[in-house]
Enzyme design. Sequence first.
Site, PDB file in Angstrom:
ATOM      1  N   GLY A 133       0.842  -1.204   0.000  1.00 26.11           N
ATOM      2  CA  GLY A 133       0.000   0.000   0.000  1.00 26.11           C
ATOM      3  C   GLY A 133       0.873   1.247   0.000  1.00 26.11           C
ATOM      4  CB  ALA A 134       2.626   2.966  -2.607  1.00 25.56           C
TER       5      ALA A 134
ATOM      6  CG  ASP B 221      -0.416   0.798  -4.418  1.00 28.10           C
ATOM      7  OD1 ASP B 221      -0.537   1.389  -3.327  1.00 28.10           O
ATOM      8  OD2 ASP B 221      -1.374   0.604  -5.201  1.00 28.10           O
TER       9      ASP B 221
ATOM     10  N   PRO C 268     -11.794   1.572   3.573  1.00 29.77           N
ATOM     11  CG  PRO C 268     -12.617   1.540   1.376  1.00 29.77           C
ATOM     12  CD  PRO C 268     -11.542   0.968   2.247  1.00 29.77           C
TER      13      PRO C 268
ATOM     14  CD  GLU D  55      -4.118  12.915   4.126  1.00 28.24           C
ATOM     15  OE1 GLU D  55      -4.429  13.756   3.282  1.00 28.24           O
ATOM     16  OE2 GLU D  55      -4.688  11.811   4.235  1.00 28.24           O
TER      17      GLU D  55
ATOM     18  CE  LYS E 153      -5.629   5.941  13.256  1.00 28.67           C
ATOM     19  NZ  LYS E 153      -4.902   7.186  13.148  1.00 28.67           N
TER      20      LYS E 153
ATOM     21  CB  ALA F 126      -6.499   8.123  18.817  1.00 32.26           C
TER      22      ALA F 126
ATOM     23  CB  CYS G  14      -9.155   8.728   8.971  1.00 28.04           C
ATOM     24  SG  CYS G  14      -8.072   7.887   7.793  1.00 28.04           S
TER      25      CYS G  14
ATOM     26  NE  ARG H 154      -7.937  10.165   0.934  1.00 29.35           N
ATOM     27  CZ  ARG H 154      -7.076   9.253   1.406  1.00 29.35           C
ATOM     28  NH1 ARG H 154      -7.285   7.970   1.192  1.00 29.35           N
ATOM     29  NH2 ARG H 154      -6.019   9.632   2.094  1.00 29.35           N
TER      30      ARG H 154
HETATM   31  P1  NAD Z   1      -4.567   5.287   0.370  1.00 28.63           P
HETATM   32  O1  NAD Z   1      -5.794   5.002  -0.368  1.00 28.63           O
HETATM   33  O2  NAD Z   1      -3.841   6.588   0.159  1.00 28.63           O
HETATM   34  O3  NAD Z   1      -3.495   4.126   0.105  1.00 28.63           O
HETATM   35  C1  NAD Z   1      -3.805   2.763   0.132  1.00 28.63           C
HETATM   36  C2  NAD Z   1      -3.068   2.097  -1.017  1.00 28.63           C
HETATM   37  O4  NAD Z   1      -3.237   0.679  -0.921  1.00 28.63           O
HETATM   38  C3  NAD Z   1      -3.585   2.483  -2.409  1.00 28.63           C
HETATM   39  O5  NAD Z   1      -2.531   3.053  -3.168  1.00 28.63           O
HETATM   40  C4  NAD Z   1      -4.086   1.169  -3.020  1.00 28.63           C
HETATM   41  O6  NAD Z   1      -3.848   1.074  -4.412  1.00 28.63           O
HETATM   42  C5  NAD Z   1      -3.250   0.166  -2.246  1.00 28.63           C
HETATM   43  N1  NAD Z   1      -3.804  -1.196  -2.267  1.00 28.63           N
HETATM   44  C6  NAD Z   1      -5.078  -1.605  -2.060  1.00 28.63           C
HETATM   45  N2  NAD Z   1      -5.168  -2.942  -2.137  1.00 28.63           N
HETATM   46  C7  NAD Z   1      -3.913  -3.406  -2.391  1.00 28.63           C
HETATM   47  C8  NAD Z   1      -3.356  -4.702  -2.561  1.00 28.63           C
HETATM   48  N3  NAD Z   1      -4.116  -5.810  -2.496  1.00 28.63           N
HETATM   49  N4  NAD Z   1      -2.036  -4.809  -2.811  1.00 28.63           N
HETATM   50  C9  NAD Z   1      -1.252  -3.695  -2.890  1.00 28.63           C
HETATM   51  N5  NAD Z   1      -1.724  -2.439  -2.724  1.00 28.63           N
HETATM   52  C10 NAD Z   1      -3.040  -2.290  -2.469  1.00 28.63           C
HETATM   53  O7  NAD Z   1      -4.911   5.120   1.914  1.00 28.63           O
HETATM   54  P2  NAD Z   1      -4.175   5.805   3.166  1.00 28.63           P
HETATM   55  O8  NAD Z   1      -4.711   7.167   3.384  1.00 28.63           O
HETATM   56  O9  NAD Z   1      -2.703   5.605   3.036  1.00 28.63           O
HETATM   57  O10 NAD Z   1      -4.740   4.904   4.345  1.00 28.63           O
HETATM   58  C11 NAD Z   1      -4.334   3.576   4.520  1.00 28.63           C
HETATM   59  C12 NAD Z   1      -4.773   3.113   5.887  1.00 28.63           C
HETATM   60  O11 NAD Z   1      -4.132   3.907   6.891  1.00 28.63           O
HETATM   61  C13 NAD Z   1      -6.270   3.237   6.149  1.00 28.63           C
HETATM   62  O12 NAD Z   1      -6.678   2.169   6.951  1.00 28.63           O
HETATM   63  C14 NAD Z   1      -6.379   4.534   6.929  1.00 28.63           C
HETATM   64  O13 NAD Z   1      -7.492   4.537   7.783  1.00 28.63           O
HETATM   65  C15 NAD Z   1      -5.109   4.526   7.733  1.00 28.63           C
HETATM   66  N6  NAD Z   1      -4.595   5.844   8.115  1.00 28.63           N
HETATM   67  C16 NAD Z   1      -4.601   6.881   7.227  1.00 28.63           C
HETATM   68  C17 NAD Z   1      -4.066   8.110   7.593  1.00 28.63           C
HETATM   69  C18 NAD Z   1      -4.037   9.291   6.645  1.00 28.63           C
HETATM   70  O14 NAD Z   1      -3.656  10.373   7.061  1.00 28.63           O
HETATM   71  N7  NAD Z   1      -4.411   9.155   5.394  1.00 28.63           N
HETATM   72  C19 NAD Z   1      -3.484   8.265   8.859  1.00 28.63           C
HETATM   73  C20 NAD Z   1      -3.483   7.180   9.731  1.00 28.63           C
HETATM   74  C21 NAD Z   1      -4.036   5.967   9.347  1.00 28.63           C
HETATM   75  C1  UGA Z   2      -6.353  12.787  11.539  1.00 30.30           C
HETATM   76  C2  UGA Z   2      -5.652  12.681  12.896  1.00 30.30           C
HETATM   77  O1  UGA Z   2      -5.274  13.997  13.330  1.00 30.30           O
HETATM   78  C3  UGA Z   2      -4.417  11.789  12.806  1.00 30.30           C
HETATM   79  O2  UGA Z   2      -3.846  11.626  14.094  1.00 30.30           O
HETATM   80  C4  UGA Z   2      -4.836  10.421  12.242  1.00 30.30           C
HETATM   81  O3  UGA Z   2      -3.690   9.604  12.100  1.00 30.30           O
HETATM   82  C5  UGA Z   2      -5.520  10.612  10.913  1.00 30.30           C
HETATM   83  O4  UGA Z   2      -6.672  11.479  11.069  1.00 30.30           O
HETATM   84  C6  UGA Z   2      -6.042   9.347  10.325  1.00 30.30           C
HETATM   85  O5  UGA Z   2      -6.250   8.371  11.005  1.00 30.30           O
HETATM   86  O6  UGA Z   2      -6.247   9.420   9.105  1.00 30.30           O
HETATM   87  P1  UGA Z   2      -5.989  14.196   9.334  1.00 30.30           P
HETATM   88  O7  UGA Z   2      -7.366  13.755   9.000  1.00 30.30           O
HETATM   89  O8  UGA Z   2      -4.924  14.040   8.325  1.00 30.30           O
HETATM   90  O9  UGA Z   2      -5.471  13.439  10.642  1.00 30.30           O
HETATM   91  O10 UGA Z   2      -6.014  15.753   9.711  1.00 30.30           O
HETATM   92  P2  UGA Z   2      -6.483  16.578  11.011  1.00 30.30           P
HETATM   93  O11 UGA Z   2      -5.474  17.622  11.252  1.00 30.30           O
HETATM   94  O12 UGA Z   2      -6.823  15.713  12.146  1.00 30.30           O
HETATM   95  O13 UGA Z   2      -7.796  17.300  10.486  1.00 30.30           O
HETATM   96  C7  UGA Z   2      -8.970  16.581  10.223  1.00 30.30           C
HETATM   97  C8  UGA Z   2     -10.096  17.538   9.895  1.00 30.30           C
HETATM   98  O14 UGA Z   2     -10.490  18.263  11.060  1.00 30.30           O
HETATM   99  C9  UGA Z   2      -9.730  18.588   8.847  1.00 30.30           C
HETATM  100  O15 UGA Z   2     -10.817  18.804   7.996  1.00 30.30           O
HETATM  101  C10 UGA Z   2      -9.449  19.818   9.683  1.00 30.30           C
HETATM  102  O16 UGA Z   2      -9.616  21.013   8.975  1.00 30.30           O
HETATM  103  C11 UGA Z   2     -10.477  19.656  10.781  1.00 30.30           C
HETATM  104  N1  UGA Z   2     -10.145  20.376  12.028  1.00 30.30           N
HETATM  105  C12 UGA Z   2      -9.036  20.081  12.726  1.00 30.30           C
HETATM  106  C13 UGA Z   2     -11.028  21.346  12.499  1.00 30.30           C
HETATM  107  O17 UGA Z   2     -12.077  21.617  11.879  1.00 30.30           O
HETATM  108  N2  UGA Z   2     -10.731  21.994  13.676  1.00 30.30           N
HETATM  109  C14 UGA Z   2      -9.609  21.707  14.391  1.00 30.30           C
HETATM  110  O18 UGA Z   2      -9.405  22.335  15.455  1.00 30.30           O
HETATM  111  C15 UGA Z   2      -8.741  20.731  13.905  1.00 30.30           C
END
Ligand code: NAD
Ligand code: UGA
Length: 459
Positions: A11-12, A36, A92, A165, A220, A223, A276, A346
């Site tokens: 997963g990249a 990926d 998702p 992010e 997770k 949080a 998320c 997203r």
């Molecule tokens: P993403 O969609 O950006 O990346 C996932 C990748 O996995 C995609 O590129 C997809 O093509 C690949 N994939 C799917 N099935 C596959 C397979 N069978 N083999 C190889 N590759 C495959 O998703 P993301 O934002 O990186 O999130 C991934 C996970 O991490 C989710 O569970 C999410 O909840 C969690 N997470 C995301 C964030 C964030 O900030 N985006 C932060 C913490 C946790």
């Molecule tokens: C969030 C968490 O902060 C990370 O710890 C977690 O790893 C990640 O989700 C995840 O599991 O994907 P992220 O969604 O990237 O990270 O960004 P945040 O900074 O948390 O912001 C989320 C949303 O809340 C944004 O739309 C932001 O604008 C909004 N936000 C944030 C507010 O409206 N008010 C605030 O005070 C803070």
Amino acid sequence: MTFKKNILCIGAGYVGGPTMAVIAWKCPEYRVTVVDIDPEKIERWQSDNLPIFEPGLLDVVRKCRSRNLFFSTKIPEEIEKADIIFVSVNTPTKTFGEGKDYAADLQYWEKTAYEILKYSKSDKIVVEKSTLPVRTAETLEKIFKANNQKNINIEVVSNPEFLAEGTAIRDLLEADRVLIGSHNTPSGQQAAEEIADIYRHWMSEERIIFTSIWSSELSKLVANAFLAQRISSINAIAALCEKTEANVQEIARAVGSDSRIGDKFLNASVGFGGSCFQKDILNLVYICRQYGLEEVADYWEGVLRINNYQKERFYKMIVREMFSTLVDKKIAVFGFAFKANTGDTRESPAIYICKKLLEEKAVLAITDPKALENARKDLAGIDRNVSFVEDPYTAVAEAQAIVVLTEWPEFRSLDYHRIYSLMKKPAFIFDGRNLLNQEELRQIGFNVFAIGKKPLRAI
Ligand code: NAD
Ligand code: UGA
């Protein structure tokens, strides 16, 4: 060069790419490969045109790419070579069948489990990096045990990711904590130690938390639920502020300076977005209902109800204040990303708000420093009255309103005298992020409406 261990990440995406880049940078003796199923994504990771925008990421990737960081689509070969496999595929919300609109869709996750099984010829540690329902490791272990003709040991460890992010590199380098959940068995403990050894390259020991695998998985979800809950709490109060002339930013300061409460995540907004928060709370709600915990489920679902209410009341305010009709009115949308410093859209509140404004027959000019490519995709098919423009001054020409949906700092330093002169009058600003200096704007001549503040009307 021979490496101490081979780390693979399946997963990249937003998590896999940055996390592995930092691990490769900090652990030069490990060979780190990210695979990926999407060849275009992998090609971009191999170039300087990375598939995601994340401040500082390209510098880190450049430091170690082709040294000990590799990107590939050769999943079978890489699984075979790997000692440690992080799985960070997307999880998702399910859009079909049992649990539709609530449960996590684990199809991508499960596919990787079968692939790991199929191509493994030696013992592996499999790390749950994706965010998963509590007790997913049990399912994984059942799949591994039921199919283990090769007699190899696959140990499952949970190591959820907490990066946000826009600040991913900093969050990875200076994480508040690294969470590692494992079974209380000798092989479970050993696997947890091996994962901790990776992070020990740059994290101090007291920031590494060891728990049971179930606590780690559930932490997770919790949080994210707590973070989102704070935003819904302040957003709910913002609605009350608008009725009572209290100021939500003053309240956030007054309340947040209590050290027991803390001042972070109290910025009232047009609603939270991102891939998320919503998905993880829906998943938490689903899990609670599965265990018959209706009251607990309802409690957490309330966080999402307020978030939807916030988005809805913001767009209704725009319609109401612009004399109850938006037909043919040009509106400049400042920001489409779900937050600043990312191109990710997203679940961005901008998607909902723009769709609603288009239903009212407004004409939109959307500007965003990084998210226009994604905005085009999100509004594909309904974009007849939408233009996507790089330059905010072009976006505001002949517009009747500006709607701020993302807190990009560059929007703050624009020349609002010039902007005012370019717009039709009366000119409105709806600040969905409390980003701008609202009093100054009113003095220029704008009618200013901000979340949780009393309206500042020039006319
Ligand atoms: P993403 O969609 O950006 O990346 C996932 C990748 O996995 C995609 O590129 C997809 O093509 C690949 N994939 C799917 N099935 C596959 C397979 N069978 N083999 C190889 N590759 C495959 O998703 P993301 O934002 O990186 O999130 C991934 C996970 O991490 C989710 O569970 C999410 O909840 C969690 N997470 C995301 C964030 C964030 O900030 N985006 C932060 C913490 C946790
Ligand atoms: C969030 C968490 O902060 C990370 O710890 C977690 O790893 C990640 O989700 C995840 O599991 O994907 P992220 O969604 O990237 O990270 O960004 P945040 O900074 O948390 O912001 C989320 C949303 O809340 C944004 O739309 C932001 O604008 C909004 N936000 C944030 C507010 O409206 N008010 C605030 O005070 C803070």
